[in-house]
Design a protein around this motif. Structure first.
Motif, PDB file in Angstrom:
ATOM      1  N   CYS A 123       0.848  -1.196   0.000  1.00  0.00           N
ATOM      2  CA  CYS A 123       0.000   0.000   0.000  1.00  0.00           C
ATOM      3  C   CYS A 123       0.886   1.250   0.000  1.00  0.00           C
ATOM      4  O   CYS A 123       1.875   1.321   0.725  1.00  0.00           O
ATOM      5  CB  CYS A 123      -0.901  -0.012   1.230  1.00  0.00           C
TER       6      CYS A 123
ATOM      7  N   CYS B 276       0.043   3.036   3.827  1.00  0.00           N
ATOM      8  CA  CYS B 276       0.568   2.377   5.022  1.00  0.00           C
ATOM      9  C   CYS B 276       1.682   1.428   4.560  1.00  0.00           C
ATOM     10  O   CYS B 276       2.351   1.718   3.594  1.00  0.00           O
ATOM     11  CB  CYS B 276      -0.545   1.649   5.782  1.00  0.00           C
TER      12      CYS B 276
ATOM     13  N   CYS C  33      -4.705   0.378   0.109  1.00  0.00           N
ATOM     14  CA  CYS C  33      -5.451  -0.759   0.668  1.00  0.00           C
ATOM     15  C   CYS C  33      -6.800  -0.289   1.221  1.00  0.00           C
ATOM     16  O   CYS C  33      -6.985   0.894   1.526  1.00  0.00           O
ATOM     17  CB  CYS C  33      -4.630  -1.464   1.748  1.00  0.00           C
TER      18      CYS C  33
ATOM     19  N   CYS D  71      -6.814   1.603   4.600  1.00  0.00           N
ATOM     20  CA  CYS D  71      -6.491   3.037   4.503  1.00  0.00           C
ATOM     21  C   CYS D  71      -7.676   3.814   3.931  1.00  0.00           C
ATOM     22  O   CYS D  71      -7.969   4.925   4.382  1.00  0.00           O
ATOM     23  CB  CYS D  71      -5.256   3.258   3.636  1.00  0.00           C
TER      24      CYS D  71
ATOM     25  N   ARG E 281      -2.125   4.702   9.805  1.00  0.00           N
ATOM     26  CA  ARG E 281      -3.527   5.082   9.536  1.00  0.00           C
ATOM     27  C   ARG E 281      -4.071   6.011  10.606  1.00  0.00           C
ATOM     28  O   ARG E 281      -4.863   6.893  10.334  1.00  0.00           O
ATOM     29  CB  ARG E 281      -4.406   3.829   9.458  1.00  0.00           C
TER      30      ARG E 281
HETATM   31 ZN   LIG Z   1      -2.876   0.966   3.464  1.00  0.00          ZN
END
Ligand SMILES: [Zn+2]
Length: 414
Positions: A21, A24, A56, A59, A339
């Protein structure tokens, strides 16, 4: 390099192309919660977290959480739920499932002292209590809660853990059975139709009922036809016939019947739907209100000190996710903290690099004793679960083909 990887064999139905991702540090190999853990066997395919434009779904949800949810309205919804179920005579009106860790401690404390509910707390014991875990469990109860602690038959618990390790490389599976199914079963037994858990899985990218994360779909914690359900990857009927167990030995691990569950109108709610959830804030709340203590040393495989610290088997759970999916504990911890804006992605990448591959040595001997295996048997089993698209052997050493610290994006995204 990626083209080469696409041709390599993948285990468990994982995506052949590995992607991290861009917000993150989570990878697209992260498994989603199983619809029914009772159908999990060595042939099972894993569903994985959804990625969209390199981001992702955890997130994506967290962005929405910060920016678009009306938390005043959500709290109003919580008050309505409490109004509906609250018992004015002080008898139990909800069940809080938990271990006495920071999350369950906060959930029960808020419900009781802020919303005037009367929770019964229920606990499925860890495989092997750590000293700090047992102390925190006691502090939780001492802060004003009745509790039912269920310890399954130790012999059976150990055998199922061993089978889950051998067949699925999933030694934590027996704990998941208990953690998911105990509260619904207690709800049936004590006629308390409202259950609370803390964080909704949607926070981490798991699919949620109605896409909201308010309640948990009963398919996760109900089940009929017990003889054909699987524990440790083996159908109950075979555990009885081939492993000398009795049905009653296994009942503690099995789910409630869906018809009875529906008749009793039981609901599982997540407090994290109603109030903005932040693991670090849960820790501060628990420390302040119930005397919850963090560990004095960081958890092996990560840098954290206050999450999931009550079970000596827990580090082996994250070690097995590193083997099967290439995702260790530091990745889980750091992704969550990015996050929640506690650390930057660059810090997270450095933490993953430093800790994700660390083997949990501290309780290794006790864990081997628990599952009755030699060190050699342990490693032989582990190596069977290294998917070729994630692992390669170089100079007799296993190496990961893809790591997030080689994939730092050129433009910082935090
Ligand atoms: Zn993520």
């Amino acid at each position: 390099m990626e083209q080469e990887t696409e041709q390599l064999e993948t285990y468990f139905g994982l995506p052949a192309h590995v992607e991290f991702c861009s917000q993150c540090v989570m990878s697209n190999q992260r498994p989603l919660a199983k619809r029914s853990e009772f159908n999990h066997n060595s042939e099972s395919k894993t569903r994985t977290i959804r990625f969209e434009n390199g981001i992702c779904s955890a997130c994506q949800y967290n962005e929405k959480k910060r920016d678009n949810i009306d938390w005043t309205q959500r709290e109003k919804e919580l008050r309505e739920v409490c109004e509906k179920y609250r018992k004015d005579d002080g008898s139990y009106d909800c069940i809080v499932s938990g271990s006495g860790g920071k999350d369950s401690t906060m959930v029960s404390h808020i419900l009781k002292y802020k919303y005037n509910m009367h929770p019964l707390t229920v606990t499925w014991a860890p495989h092997m209590y750590t000293e700090i875990g047992w102390r925190n469990f006691q502090s939780w109860i001492d802060s004003g809660f009745d509790n039912i602690l269920v310890h399954p038959n130790g012999k059976v618990h150990k055998l199922l853990t061993k089978l889950a390790f051998q067949n699925l490389l999933h030694p934590f599976q027996p704990f998941i059975f208990g953690q998911k199914n105990l509260a619904p079963k207690m709800a049936v037994q004590f006629d308390i139709p409202l259950i609370f858990y803390g964080e909704p899985g949607i926070e981490y990218g798991d699919p949620a009922k109605d896409n909201s994360g308010r309640t948990r779909d009963p398919m996760y914690h109900t089940g009929s036809d017990h003889m054909n359900l699987q524990l440790g990857g083996i159908p109950v009927k075979d555990l009885i016939e081939k492993h000398g167990l009795h049905y009653n030995d296994l009942k503690a691990f099995l789910p409630v019947d869906p018809d009875i569950y529906a008749q009793k109108k039981i609901q599982v709610h997540y407090l994290g739907y109603y109030i903005r959830w932040d693991p670090q804030e849960a820790y501060y709340y628990a420390a302040e209100n119930t005397g919850f203590q963090a560990n004095t040393e960081r958890t092996e495989g990560s840098y954290s000190k206050y999450s999931s610290i009550d079970d000596k088997a827990d580090p082996f759970h994250y070690f097995t996710t590193l083997i099967k999916f290439g995702i260790g504990r530091a990745t889980y911890d750091a992704a969550q903290e990015v996050r929640n804006k506690k650390i930057t992605r660059e810090e997270a990448v450095a933490l993953v690099k430093k800790f994700d591959n660390e083997f949990p040595k501290k309780y290794f001997t006790e864990f081997l004793d628990y599952i009755n295996m030699t060190e050699e048997q342990f490693w032989k089993t582990v190596d069977k679960f290294r998917s070729p698209h994630l692992w390669k052997k170089e100079d007799e050493q296993w190496k990961m083909r893809h790591v997030v610290y080689d994939n730092v994006p050129q433009t910082p995204s935090v």
